[in-house]
Write an enzyme that holds these catalytic residues in place. Structure first.
Site, mmCIF file in Angstrom:
data_model
loop_
_atom_site.group_PDB
_atom_site.id
_atom_site.type_symbol
_atom_site.label_atom_id
_atom_site.label_comp_id
_atom_site.label_asym_id
_atom_site.label_seq_id
_atom_site.Cartn_x
_atom_site.Cartn_y
_atom_site.Cartn_z
ATOM 1 N N THR A 1 0.830 -1.216 0.000
ATOM 2 C CA THR A 1 0.000 0.000 0.000
ATOM 3 C C THR A 1 0.860 1.261 0.000
ATOM 4 O O THR A 1 0.330 2.368 -0.061
ATOM 5 C CB THR A 1 -0.890 0.036 1.265
ATOM 6 O OG1 THR A 1 -0.024 -0.131 2.398
ATOM 7 C CG2 THR A 1 -1.934 -1.062 1.246
ATOM 8 N N GLY A 2 2.177 1.128 0.084
ATOM 9 C CA GLY A 2 3.064 2.293 0.168
ATOM 10 C C GLY A 2 3.391 2.857 -1.205
ATOM 11 O O GLY A 2 3.046 2.278 -2.242
ATOM 12 N N VAL B 1 6.291 3.010 -2.688
ATOM 13 C CA VAL B 1 7.182 2.135 -3.455
ATOM 14 C C VAL B 1 6.476 0.828 -3.792
ATOM 15 O O VAL B 1 6.560 0.342 -4.924
ATOM 16 C CB VAL B 1 8.486 1.875 -2.660
ATOM 17 C CG1 VAL B 1 9.369 0.871 -3.381
ATOM 18 C CG2 VAL B 1 9.254 3.177 -2.442
ATOM 19 N N SER C 1 -4.334 -2.514 6.788
ATOM 20 C CA SER C 1 -4.684 -2.430 5.360
ATOM 21 C C SER C 1 -5.382 -3.666 4.824
ATOM 22 O O SER C 1 -5.599 -3.767 3.613
ATOM 23 C CB SER C 1 -3.413 -2.193 4.539
ATOM 24 O OG SER C 1 -2.789 -1.026 4.968
ATOM 25 N N ARG D 1 21.864 -3.629 3.885
ATOM 26 C CA ARG D 1 22.759 -3.157 2.815
ATOM 27 C C ARG D 1 24.240 -3.286 3.154
ATOM 28 O O ARG D 1 25.069 -3.420 2.267
ATOM 29 C CB ARG D 1 22.465 -1.681 2.504
ATOM 30 C CG ARG D 1 21.126 -1.472 1.846
ATOM 31 C CD ARG D 1 20.888 0.015 1.619
ATOM 32 N NE ARG D 1 19.524 0.255 1.182
ATOM 33 C CZ ARG D 1 18.895 1.413 1.327
ATOM 34 N NH1 ARG D 1 19.509 2.445 1.905
ATOM 35 N NH2 ARG D 1 17.660 1.546 0.900
ATOM 36 N N CYS E 1 18.023 5.369 -2.873
ATOM 37 C CA CYS E 1 17.659 5.993 -4.159
ATOM 38 C C CYS E 1 18.763 6.913 -4.710
ATOM 39 O O CYS E 1 19.080 6.884 -5.905
ATOM 40 C CB CYS E 1 16.353 6.768 -3.999
ATOM 41 S SG CYS E 1 16.182 7.577 -2.406
ATOM 42 N N SER F 1 8.870 12.504 -1.881
ATOM 43 C CA SER F 1 8.384 11.118 -1.964
ATOM 44 C C SER F 1 9.410 10.152 -1.410
ATOM 45 O O SER F 1 9.076 9.003 -1.096
ATOM 46 C CB SER F 1 8.009 10.751 -3.401
ATOM 47 O OG SER F 1 9.091 11.015 -4.264
ATOM 48 N N GLY F 2 10.655 10.585 -1.262
ATOM 49 C CA GLY F 2 11.668 9.766 -0.605
ATOM 50 C C GLY F 2 11.315 9.508 0.850
ATOM 51 O O GLY F 2 11.857 8.593 1.470
ATOM 52 N N ARG G 1 16.702 17.979 1.357
ATOM 53 C CA ARG G 1 15.305 17.754 0.937
ATOM 54 C C ARG G 1 14.786 19.043 0.298
ATOM 55 O O ARG G 1 14.990 20.140 0.850
ATOM 56 C CB ARG G 1 14.464 17.392 2.157
ATOM 57 C CG ARG G 1 13.064 16.975 1.829
ATOM 58 C CD ARG G 1 12.940 15.589 1.258
ATOM 59 N NE ARG G 1 13.086 14.544 2.245
ATOM 60 C CZ ARG G 1 13.420 13.280 1.934
ATOM 61 N NH1 ARG G 1 13.650 12.920 0.680
ATOM 62 N NH2 ARG G 1 13.524 12.367 2.875
ATOM 63 N N HIS H 1 14.741 12.816 -7.741
ATOM 64 C CA HIS H 1 15.897 13.372 -7.031
ATOM 65 C C HIS H 1 16.887 13.930 -8.063
ATOM 66 O O HIS H 1 17.117 13.323 -9.113
ATOM 67 C CB HIS H 1 16.642 12.290 -6.240
ATOM 68 C CG HIS H 1 15.905 11.756 -5.044
ATOM 69 N ND1 HIS H 1 14.705 12.250 -4.591
ATOM 70 C CD2 HIS H 1 16.246 10.757 -4.183
ATOM 71 C CE1 HIS H 1 14.336 11.567 -3.511
ATOM 72 N NE2 HIS H 1 15.251 10.661 -3.252
HETATM 73 N N1 LIG Z 1 10.274 6.430 -1.526
HETATM 74 C C1 LIG Z 1 11.534 6.345 -1.931
HETATM 75 O O1 LIG Z 1 12.055 7.138 -2.707
HETATM 76 C C2 LIG Z 1 12.359 5.232 -1.447
HETATM 77 C C3 LIG Z 1 13.520 4.988 -2.097
HETATM 78 C C4 LIG Z 1 14.329 3.958 -1.671
HETATM 79 C C5 LIG Z 1 13.951 3.211 -0.596
HETATM 80 N N2 LIG Z 1 12.794 3.456 0.049
HETATM 81 C C6 LIG Z 1 12.440 2.598 1.160
HETATM 82 O O2 LIG Z 1 11.293 1.831 0.843
HETATM 83 C C7 LIG Z 1 10.533 1.566 2.008
HETATM 84 C C8 LIG Z 1 9.090 2.016 1.814
HETATM 85 O O3 LIG Z 1 9.046 3.350 1.396
HETATM 86 P P1 LIG Z 1 7.675 4.035 0.927
HETATM 87 O O4 LIG Z 1 8.096 5.333 0.374
HETATM 88 O O5 LIG Z 1 6.861 3.107 0.073
HETATM 89 O O6 LIG Z 1 6.899 4.196 2.353
HETATM 90 P P2 LIG Z 1 5.362 4.377 2.636
HETATM 91 O O7 LIG Z 1 4.659 4.997 1.489
HETATM 92 O O8 LIG Z 1 5.280 5.050 3.960
HETATM 93 O O9 LIG Z 1 4.800 2.854 2.788
HETATM 94 C C9 LIG Z 1 5.148 2.015 3.851
HETATM 95 C C10 LIG Z 1 4.567 0.608 3.617
HETATM 96 O O10 LIG Z 1 4.997 -0.242 4.690
HETATM 97 C C11 LIG Z 1 3.856 -0.926 5.195
HETATM 98 N N3 LIG Z 1 3.970 -1.269 6.607
HETATM 99 C C12 LIG Z 1 4.139 -0.438 7.673
HETATM 100 N N4 LIG Z 1 4.109 -1.137 8.820
HETATM 101 C C13 LIG Z 1 3.934 -2.435 8.477
HETATM 102 C C14 LIG Z 1 3.805 -3.653 9.216
HETATM 103 N N5 LIG Z 1 3.847 -3.662 10.555
HETATM 104 N N6 LIG Z 1 3.637 -4.809 8.541
HETATM 105 C C15 LIG Z 1 3.558 -4.811 7.193
HETATM 106 N N7 LIG Z 1 3.659 -3.691 6.430
HETATM 107 C C16 LIG Z 1 3.842 -2.518 7.067
HETATM 108 C C17 LIG Z 1 2.742 0.063 5.005
HETATM 109 O O11 LIG Z 1 1.510 -0.617 5.101
HETATM 110 P P3 LIG Z 1 0.186 0.085 5.760
HETATM 111 O O12 LIG Z 1 -0.425 0.880 4.642
HETATM 112 O O13 LIG Z 1 -0.644 -1.083 6.148
HETATM 113 O O14 LIG Z 1 0.641 0.917 6.904
HETATM 114 C C18 LIG Z 1 3.046 0.572 3.608
HETATM 115 O O15 LIG Z 1 2.590 -0.366 2.652
HETATM 116 C C19 LIG Z 1 11.306 2.250 3.113
HETATM 117 O O16 LIG Z 1 12.200 1.297 3.663
HETATM 118 C C20 LIG Z 1 12.094 3.332 2.419
HETATM 119 O O17 LIG Z 1 13.226 3.708 3.138
HETATM 120 C C21 LIG Z 1 11.974 4.441 -0.373
#
Ligand SMILES: NC(=O)c1ccc[n+]([C@@H]2O[C@H](COP(=O)([O-])OP(=O)(O)OC[C@H]3O[C@@H](n4cnc5c(N)ncnc54)[C@H](OP(=O)(O)O)[C@@H]3O)[C@@H](O)[C@H]2O)c1
Length: 339
Positions: free
Chosen positions: A11-12, A14, A40, A99, A130, A160-161, A237, A244
């Site tokens: 649902t996030g 990414v 979710s 990592r 990223c 969005s990061g 940021r 980015h």
């Molecule tokens: N966005 C970027 O540019 C980027 C780049 C590189 C790496 N990342 C990494 O990718 C990861 C996710 O980023 P995002 O931007 O997608 O974050 P996000 O939009 O905040 O989404 C977080 C996701 O994690 C899930 N989650 C949270 N708690 C959980 C639990 N207890 N059990 C199972 N799922 C759970 C959430 O589900 P719910 O909806 O149910 O809460 C949601 O699907 C992070 O580690 C981030 O550091 C992000």
């Protein structure tokens, strides 16, 4: 026979993009399962033309799942990755939890896809940060040609990061600022991001750098296989939703002119050169990078001082190439080998 794939964090920002990209690229999946927190359960997410109902991670049995794309942050990954890997499923993790583990390959397929076999040690592969991904995609061909000895990078990172919350915060603050409705709401001394630039991403470290800055240092060295490479980073940021940007200066052992670098980059995998000295003859986050998978490079210039060095401007979509696309490309590299 195709693979059974699970997405954790579906649902996030990414995770949703991972589902889209698996479908766009025709990843050979027989079954795709969308997982997130209990909150979710039942939420609908798109996988190409199909709609998947989200299930709870804690109820899922991974014994017949081949590949898990994990994107739910470090804490969830630290808890769940060992259990999922022990069930025989290969985890491709998008957080920073694994990592820096020497037994876990850290992969950008254009750069070091050959390290994929290393997943066998722990059944885990890490997807880099990223900012590092877009940096090394561009620097690898220049390093091969002229040996990079020093990298200085300043990032201009989109909100969005910081996940869905980051995107919503910029939207909320921008509306508040433009409608003149009093002071912008921030918490605990944090600086507003609307109409501002904030030189603080992730926690401060003992050496005065932030963890986001040190991730670029540690990960660039690991991916390029150069443990002593001199890398300096400043991570900022900026009020951009997706994409980015990076100002990068490199010093090389052998001389490499801007024209030679341009020619190398025009033939480099995953790179698009946009480098013309005219209005709009350079890539930007909102116009070129957002929603694309290529890493753009422009403003390629020789150092003004008579040293061996180049200046570059590198831009990419942080949610696609910086996270979801790179993870799916790793899964493709894995799928090319017997699991
Ligand atoms: N966005 C970027 O540019 C980027 C780049 C590189 C790496 N990342 C990494 O990718 C990861 C996710 O980023 P995002 O931007 O997608 O974050 P996000 O939009 O905040 O989404 C977080 C996701 O994690 C899930 N989650 C949270 N708690 C959980 C639990 N207890 N059990 C199972 N799922 C759970 C959430 O589900 P719910 O909806 O149910 O809460 C949601 O699907 C992070 O580690 C981030 O550091 C992000």
């Amino acid at each position: 026979m195709g693979y059974k794939v699970a997405i954790v964090g579906a649902t996030g920002n990414v995770g949703r993009e991972m589902l889209t990209i698996l479908s766009e690229r025709g990843f050979p999946a027989d079954e795709v399962v969308a997982l997130a927190s209990r909150r979710s359960m039942g939420v609908e997410v798109s996988y190409g033309e199909r709609v998947l109902k989200v299930k709870a991670l804690e109820n899922h049995d991974f014994t017949d799942t081949d590949i898990c794309l994990m994107s739910a942050g470090s804490e969830i990954s630290k808890e769940w990755t060992p259990k999922i890997a022990a069930a025989g499923c290969v985890v491709i993790d998008n957080s920073s939890a694994w990592r820096y583990d020497p037994d876990v390959p850290l992969i950008v397929p254009e750069v070091n896809a050959d390290t994929v076999a290393g997943f066998r040690k722990k059944n885990v592969i890490a997807n880099p940060n990223c900012s590092t991904i877009q940096l090394v995609v561009v620097l690898k061909p220049l390093h091969d040609a002229a040996r990079i000895e020093r990298i200085d990078v300043a990032t201009y990172q989109s909100v969005s990061g910081a996940g869905r919350e980051g995107v919503e915060e910029l939207a909320r603050q921008s509306i508040a600022a433009l409608s003149g409705k009093g002071p912008i709401d921030t918490q605990g001394g944090a600086r507003q991001i609307a109409f501002n630039c904030v030189p603080h991403i992730d926690a401060f470290q003992d050496n005065g750098y932030t963890r986001e800055e040190m991730k670029i240092v540690w990960e660039t060295r690991k991916i390029l296989g150069e443990p002593a490479l001199r890398v300096n980073a400043t991570a900022v940021r900026v009020p951009v939703f997706y994409g980015h940007s990076e100002v990068v200066q490199i010093e090389t052992r052998r001389s490499l002119s801007a024209a030679q670098a341009r020619a190398l980059l025009e033939n480099a995998p995953g790179v698009t050169v946009l480098d013309e000295q005219r209005l709009g003859g350079y890539p930007t986050a909102a116009t070129e990078a957002a929603n694309r998978d290529t890493v753009y490079v422009g403003r390629i210039r020789d150092y003004l001082a008579p040293d061996r060095g180049l200046n570059l401007w590198i831009v990419a979509d942080n949610v696609r190439k910086g996270a979801a696309t790179n993870s799916v490309q790793i899964a493709e590299a894995l799928a090319r080998r017997p699991i």
